[in-house]
Motif scaffolding. Structure first.
Motif, PDB file in Angstrom:
ATOM      1  N   GLY A  23       0.661  -1.261   0.096  1.00 27.93           N
ATOM      2  CA  GLY A  23      -0.038   0.181   0.039  1.00 27.93           C
ATOM      3  C   GLY A  23       0.872   1.406  -0.035  1.00 27.93           C
ATOM      4  O   GLY A  23       2.109   1.162  -0.233  1.00 27.93           O
ATOM      5  N   ARG A  24       0.143   2.357  -0.068  1.00 26.73           N
ATOM      6  CA  ARG A  24       0.788   3.644   0.320  1.00 26.73           C
ATOM      7  C   ARG A  24       0.130   4.477   1.339  1.00 26.73           C
ATOM      8  O   ARG A  24      -1.041   4.889   0.942  1.00 26.73           O
ATOM      9  N   ALA A  25       0.565   4.799   2.290  1.00 27.48           N
ATOM     10  CA  ALA A  25      -0.103   5.555   3.309  1.00 27.48           C
ATOM     11  C   ALA A  25      -0.239   7.120   2.984  1.00 27.48           C
ATOM     12  O   ALA A  25       0.650   7.506   2.235  1.00 27.48           O
ATOM     13  N   ASP A  26      -1.340   7.545   3.467  1.00 30.76           N
ATOM     14  CA  ASP A  26      -1.665   9.014   3.276  1.00 30.76           C
ATOM     15  C   ASP A  26      -0.499   9.825   3.711  1.00 30.76           C
ATOM     16  O   ASP A  26       0.174  10.844   2.988  1.00 30.76           O
ATOM     17  N   LYS A  27      -0.317   9.658   5.056  1.00 31.48           N
ATOM     18  CA  LYS A  27       0.553  10.632   5.782  1.00 31.48           C
ATOM     19  C   LYS A  27       1.223   9.755   6.975  1.00 31.48           C
ATOM     20  O   LYS A  27       0.393   9.107   7.692  1.00 31.48           O
ATOM     21  N   VAL A  28       2.562   9.908   6.916  1.00 28.44           N
ATOM     22  CA  VAL A  28       3.245   9.121   8.215  1.00 28.44           C
ATOM     23  C   VAL A  28       4.231  10.229   8.953  1.00 28.44           C
ATOM     24  O   VAL A  28       5.093  10.779   8.017  1.00 28.44           O
ATOM     25  N   THR A  29       4.090  10.304  10.126  1.00 30.96           N
ATOM     26  CA  THR A  29       4.669  11.136  10.798  1.00 30.96           C
ATOM     27  C   THR A  29       5.325  10.556  12.125  1.00 30.96           C
ATOM     28  O   THR A  29       4.747   9.395  12.547  1.00 30.96           O
ATOM     29  N   ARG A  30       6.301  11.024  12.608  1.00 35.62           N
ATOM     30  CA  ARG A  30       6.395  10.793  14.008  1.00 35.62           C
ATOM     31  C   ARG A  30       6.605  11.859  14.963  1.00 35.62           C
ATOM     32  O   ARG A  30       7.594  12.818  14.844  1.00 35.62           O
ATOM     33  N   GLN A  31       6.052  12.008  16.101  1.00 37.01           N
ATOM     34  CA  GLN A  31       5.693  13.249  16.839  1.00 37.01           C
ATOM     35  C   GLN A  31       5.822  12.616  18.334  1.00 37.01           C
ATOM     36  O   GLN A  31       5.164  11.720  18.636  1.00 37.01           O
ATOM     37  N   ASN A  32       6.858  13.168  19.300  1.00 37.58           N
ATOM     38  CA  ASN A  32       6.813  12.707  20.421  1.00 37.58           C
ATOM     39  C   ASN A  32       6.876  11.404  20.890  1.00 37.58           C
ATOM     40  O   ASN A  32       6.328  10.786  21.591  1.00 37.58           O
ATOM     41  N   GLU A  33       7.918  10.751  19.912  1.00 38.29           N
ATOM     42  CA  GLU A  33       8.256   9.269  20.143  1.00 38.29           C
ATOM     43  C   GLU A  33       6.916   8.337  19.514  1.00 38.29           C
ATOM     44  O   GLU A  33       7.028   7.339  19.656  1.00 38.29           O
ATOM     45  N   THR A  34       6.056   9.002  18.960  1.00 43.16           N
ATOM     46  CA  THR A  34       4.683   8.429  18.361  1.00 43.16           C
ATOM     47  C   THR A  34       4.600   8.256  16.936  1.00 43.16           C
ATOM     48  O   THR A  34       4.669   9.127  16.337  1.00 43.16           O
ATOM     49  N   LEU A  35       4.766   6.832  16.319  1.00 37.42           N
ATOM     50  CA  LEU A  35       4.567   6.873  14.893  1.00 37.42           C
ATOM     51  C   LEU A  35       3.049   7.007  14.569  1.00 37.42           C
ATOM     52  O   LEU A  35       2.262   6.212  15.148  1.00 37.42           O
ATOM     53  N   ILE A  36       2.711   8.000  13.909  1.00 36.90           N
ATOM     54  CA  ILE A  36       1.445   8.156  13.497  1.00 36.90           C
ATOM     55  C   ILE A  36       1.200   8.198  11.937  1.00 36.90           C
ATOM     56  O   ILE A  36       1.961   8.615  11.381  1.00 36.90           O
ATOM     57  N   VAL A  37       0.022   7.374  11.540  1.00 39.69           N
ATOM     58  CA  VAL A  37      -0.490   7.265  10.360  1.00 39.69           C
ATOM     59  C   VAL A  37      -1.521   8.148  10.365  1.00 39.69           C
ATOM     60  O   VAL A  37      -2.693   7.680  10.790  1.00 39.69           O
ATOM     61  N   SER A  38      -1.698   8.885   9.258  1.00 34.57           N
ATOM     62  CA  SER A  38      -3.125   9.548   9.020  1.00 34.57           C
ATOM     63  C   SER A  38      -3.692   9.256   7.798  1.00 34.57           C
ATOM     64  O   SER A  38      -2.928   9.073   6.665  1.00 34.57           O
ATOM     65  N   ASP A  39      -4.861   9.000   7.604  1.00 35.62           N
ATOM     66  CA  ASP A  39      -5.804   8.471   6.371  1.00 35.62           C
ATOM     67  C   ASP A  39      -6.987   9.678   6.112  1.00 35.62           C
ATOM     68  O   ASP A  39      -7.784   9.622   7.182  1.00 35.62           O
ATOM     69  N   ASP A  40      -7.138   9.992   5.147  1.00 32.27           N
ATOM     70  CA  ASP A  40      -8.186  10.887   4.687  1.00 32.27           C
ATOM     71  C   ASP A  40      -9.499  10.012   4.119  1.00 32.27           C
ATOM     72  O   ASP A  40      -8.996   9.412   3.063  1.00 32.27           O
ATOM     73  N   LYS A  41     -10.585  10.157   4.800  1.00 32.71           N
ATOM     74  CA  LYS A  41     -11.830   9.651   4.002  1.00 32.71           C
ATOM     75  C   LYS A  41     -12.730  10.480   3.542  1.00 32.71           C
ATOM     76  O   LYS A  41     -13.293  11.260   4.621  1.00 32.71           O
ATOM     77  N   HIS A  42     -13.239  10.485   2.309  1.00 30.56           N
ATOM     78  CA  HIS A  42     -14.167  11.487   2.037  1.00 30.56           C
ATOM     79  C   HIS A  42     -15.384  11.155   1.826  1.00 30.56           C
ATOM     80  O   HIS A  42     -15.875   9.845   1.646  1.00 30.56           O
TER      81      HIS A  42
END
Length: 227
Positions: free
Chosen positions: A92-111
């Motif tokens: 797959g290909r994730a919408d948005k991947v970040t790491r903030q405050n030692e937390t791995l975050i995946v964000s996904d937009d649903k329309h």
């Protein structure tokens, strides 16, 4: 990835179509694709990327912000069923991947053309949840200089699911939660079911909903559709 989440979150009778390589797109899906492409273009035009180094990657205290839709994912799981062994591989290909405050975050937009229906929903749909959980349990392609597929070090994981109003392109609601053992158990339970159904080691179960059938891109060609 979308084959898995679509089948287990929407309709299991989509599986035969996926296996045969048949694809279908609804008007809502096309609008979603348009939004994703626009958001990706805007981020590339307005963001100055920072070079990723092995030192920054390995330091969990170092925040990371990957370019939108720039991270490919690979989820691999082995299963040992009574019928035999099997391996599930999802790309797959994730919408948005970040790491903030030692937390791995995946964000996904649903329309959604009618996002108001989410107003009373305390949790996202299961297919939406499975998608972000699968991304979070995947390996990521960070480039050959990082050994190709690699993990992103972290101390905890979190998902974010943004419900986007198709008309205004603004976020109507966001579901977010720290991932725990119950999420992992749910993901692997559904992954196990999906694998067995693809191998025809388990029966497909119908949702018995005419509205869901009518909204499906396979409606006209599905012999199991409720018409």
């Amino acid at each position: 990835m979308t084959d898995f989440t679509g089948a287990m979150g929407y309709c299991q009778f989509q599986i035969p179509f996926f296996i045969e390589g048949v694809r279908a797109e609804t008007a809502q899906m096309l609008k979603g694709t348009e939004h994703h492409e626009e958001a990706e273009r805007i981020e590339k035009e307005t963001t100055i990327p920072m070079q990723l180094t092995k030192t920054r990657l390995e330091d969990t205290k170092s925040d990371l912000n990957f370019m939108r839709e720039d991270i490919q994912t690979s989820f691999v799981q082995e299963f040992d069923f009574k019928e035999g062994q099997a391996r599930l591989v999802l790309f797959g290909r994730a919408d948005k991947v970040t790491r903030q405050n030692e937390t791995l975050i995946v964000s996904d937009d649903k329309h959604a053309s009618n996002p108001e229906r989410y107003g009373a929903m305390s949790k996202p749909y299961i297919g939406q949840l499975l998608q972000v959980l699968t991304y979070l349990d995947s390996m990521y392609y960070l480039g050959d200089s990082f050994g190709g597929w690699a993990g992103i070090p972290h101390t905890q994981k979190m998902y974010q699911i943004n419900i986007v109003d198709t008309r205004t392109r603004s976020i109507y609601k966001t579901y977010e939660e720290i991932v725990d053992a119950s999420h992992t158990e749910l993901l692997f339970d559904y992954a196990s079911q999906f694998t067995k159904k693809c191998l025809q080691w388990d029966d497909l179960i119908h949702h018995n909903s005419k509205p869901k059938c009518k909204a499906c891109g396979f409606f006209e060609n599905c012999s199991n559709a409720l018409k």
